[in-house]
Design a protein around this motif. Sequence first.
Motif, PDB file in Angstrom:
ATOM      1  N   ASN A   9     -48.226 -17.474 -51.036  1.00  0.00           N
ATOM      2  CA  ASN A   9     -47.561 -18.459 -50.488  1.00  0.00           C
ATOM      3  C   ASN A   9     -47.754 -19.730 -51.397  1.00  0.00           C
ATOM      4  OD1 ASN A   9     -46.422 -20.503 -48.721  1.00  0.00           O
ATOM      5  ND2 ASN A   9     -47.877 -20.530 -47.438  1.00  0.00           N
ATOM      6  N   LYS A  11     -46.275 -22.604 -51.355  1.00  0.00           N
ATOM      7  CA  LYS A  11     -46.115 -23.867 -50.516  1.00  0.00           C
ATOM      8  C   LYS A  11     -45.163 -24.685 -51.382  1.00  0.00           C
ATOM      9  CE  LYS A  11     -50.198 -23.029 -48.327  1.00  0.00           C
ATOM     10  NZ  LYS A  11     -51.553 -23.497 -47.599  1.00  0.00           N
ATOM     11  N   HIS A  96     -45.715 -20.400 -40.003  1.00  0.00           N
ATOM     12  CA  HIS A  96     -46.661 -20.998 -40.587  1.00  0.00           C
ATOM     13  C   HIS A  96     -47.520 -21.941 -39.998  1.00  0.00           C
ATOM     14  CE1 HIS A  96     -49.323 -22.565 -43.694  1.00  0.00           C
ATOM     15  NE2 HIS A  96     -49.508 -21.093 -44.245  1.00  0.00           N
ATOM     16  N   GLU A  98     -48.496 -24.713 -40.991  1.00  0.00           N
ATOM     17  CA  GLU A  98     -48.123 -26.061 -41.496  1.00  0.00           C
ATOM     18  C   GLU A  98     -46.844 -26.396 -40.964  1.00  0.00           C
ATOM     19  OE1 GLU A  98     -48.931 -25.183 -45.743  1.00  0.00           O
ATOM     20  OE2 GLU A  98     -51.075 -25.347 -45.349  1.00  0.00           O
ATOM     21  N   ILE A 172     -57.434 -22.591 -43.570  1.00  0.00           N
ATOM     22  CA  ILE A 172     -56.260 -22.813 -44.529  1.00  0.00           C
ATOM     23  C   ILE A 172     -56.636 -23.777 -45.350  1.00  0.00           C
ATOM     24  CG2 ILE A 172     -53.875 -23.481 -44.590  1.00  0.00           C
ATOM     25  CD1 ILE A 172     -53.331 -21.484 -42.418  1.00  0.00           C
ATOM     26  N   GLY A 173     -56.506 -23.868 -46.574  1.00  0.00           N
ATOM     27  CA  GLY A 173     -56.628 -25.075 -47.672  1.00  0.00           C
ATOM     28  C   GLY A 173     -58.012 -25.752 -47.511  1.00  0.00           C
ATOM     29  N   GLY A 211     -56.252 -17.667 -45.455  1.00  0.00           N
ATOM     30  CA  GLY A 211     -57.078 -18.793 -44.964  1.00  0.00           C
ATOM     31  C   GLY A 211     -58.211 -18.763 -46.372  1.00  0.00           C
ATOM     32  N   SER A 212     -58.068 -19.491 -47.362  1.00  0.00           N
ATOM     33  CA  SER A 212     -58.908 -19.784 -48.452  1.00  0.00           C
ATOM     34  C   SER A 212     -59.426 -18.592 -49.000  1.00  0.00           C
ATOM     35  CB  SER A 212     -60.275 -20.694 -47.856  1.00  0.00           C
ATOM     36  OG  SER A 212     -59.665 -21.742 -47.590  1.00  0.00           O
ATOM     37  N   VAL A 213     -58.430 -17.359 -49.241  1.00  0.00           N
ATOM     38  CA  VAL A 213     -59.050 -16.246 -49.712  1.00  0.00           C
ATOM     39  C   VAL A 213     -59.094 -16.711 -51.532  1.00  0.00           C
ATOM     40  CG1 VAL A 213     -58.362 -13.728 -50.659  1.00  0.00           C
ATOM     41  CG2 VAL A 213     -57.822 -14.758 -48.220  1.00  0.00           C
ATOM     42  N   ILE A 232     -51.982 -15.469 -49.643  1.00  0.00           N
ATOM     43  CA  ILE A 232     -52.693 -16.194 -50.334  1.00  0.00           C
ATOM     44  C   ILE A 232     -52.064 -17.509 -50.572  1.00  0.00           C
ATOM     45  CG2 ILE A 232     -54.341 -16.424 -52.556  1.00  0.00           C
ATOM     46  CD1 ILE A 232     -54.528 -13.909 -50.699  1.00  0.00           C
ATOM     47  N   GLY A 233     -52.724 -18.737 -50.634  1.00  0.00           N
ATOM     48  CA  GLY A 233     -52.012 -20.081 -50.756  1.00  0.00           C
ATOM     49  C   GLY A 233     -52.508 -20.688 -52.092  1.00  0.00           C
ATOM     50  N   SER A 234     -53.566 -21.537 -51.979  1.00  0.00           N
ATOM     51  CA  SER A 234     -53.870 -22.167 -53.285  1.00  0.00           C
ATOM     52  C   SER A 234     -54.089 -21.121 -54.410  1.00  0.00           C
ATOM     53  CB  SER A 234     -54.892 -23.178 -53.245  1.00  0.00           C
ATOM     54  OG  SER A 234     -55.507 -22.964 -51.918  1.00  0.00           O
TER      55      SER A 234
HETATM   56  P1  PGA Z   1     -54.896 -21.304 -48.635  1.00  0.00           P
HETATM   57  O1  PGA Z   1     -53.396 -20.994 -47.901  1.00  0.00           O
HETATM   58  O2  PGA Z   1     -55.129 -19.665 -49.361  1.00  0.00           O
HETATM   59  O3  PGA Z   1     -54.588 -22.137 -49.672  1.00  0.00           O
HETATM   60  O4  PGA Z   1     -55.936 -21.389 -47.797  1.00  0.00           O
HETATM   61  C1  PGA Z   1     -53.309 -19.954 -47.104  1.00  0.00           C
HETATM   62  C2  PGA Z   1     -51.871 -20.129 -46.584  1.00  0.00           C
HETATM   63  O5  PGA Z   1     -51.454 -21.139 -46.138  1.00  0.00           O
HETATM   64  O6  PGA Z   1     -51.091 -19.226 -46.301  1.00  0.00           O
END
Ligand code: PGA
Length: 256
Positions: A9, A11, A96, A98, A172-173, A211-213, A232-234
């Motif tokens: 993801n 974002k 999501h 957010e 998350i994040g 969530g922060s993987v 996976i986000g960041s």
């Molecule tokens: P994160 O985000 O890996 O940066 O925690 C996950 C997400 O928002 O899907």
Amino acid sequence: MKKRWLIGNWKMHGDLESNKALVETIRGALPKPEDDIAVAVCPAFPYLFQLAELTQGTEIGVGAQNVSDHLQGAYTGETSPLMVRELGGRFAIIGHSERRQYQGENDGLMGRKALAAIDAGLIPVICVGETAEERDSGRTHEVLARQLDAAFGYIRTAHDEIILAYEPRWAIGTGIAATPEIIQGEHEFLRQRIAIRDREFAARLPIVYGGSVKASNAASIFAMPDVDGGLIGSAALNAQEFIAIYRELAASQPKP
Ligand code: PGA
């Protein structure tokens, strides 16, 4: 054996140049057909077409981070899931946290969006998860059940292809993922809840964690029996980190 999923993801990040560099590096390293892992990246809307082109002929899928709950009409500023499909998208992240937090989306809207995505031929990645406050006050299961029932109330489980993502908002994040034990417990809870509606569907439903993987915690998370991959986000914005997470997923025990 069940297919596993790795979904990035992105974002509201990226531009033409950095997207290209990122996906080209990923494309060079994965996915490997023998791993039976589906990889997808979800850029911001304006870059869907770019990513669809850059991933053409590869095993990497492309998805949107959101879609409208309508297929067409006078909905200024919205994007139809049909448009995502036409531009080469195969997935849509739905609900999501957010969007819940900043755009005021609720459970009902999430359900309608999931259904619109399915009707347009997309696979919805339906996100559920509790806030820190909800967890601390012992309401996690109540919240997850409410979100899940709202989404699945719209879905004809037996026929539809869906991915469920457990994403606790507090993870998350933040850089601090939920522990593998918490993740396993909540995934099990979600699967059991869906089994009440459709046991066979619940057994084959992919449930991914988000969530922060990162590469350093991926192995312990993917080792859990009810974890079928990651959202996976960041870490998805860093090609080497994303590739390292993929490798941990490939090295984890396949799910029966
Ligand atoms: P994160 O985000 O890996 O940066 O925690 C996950 C997400 O928002 O899907």
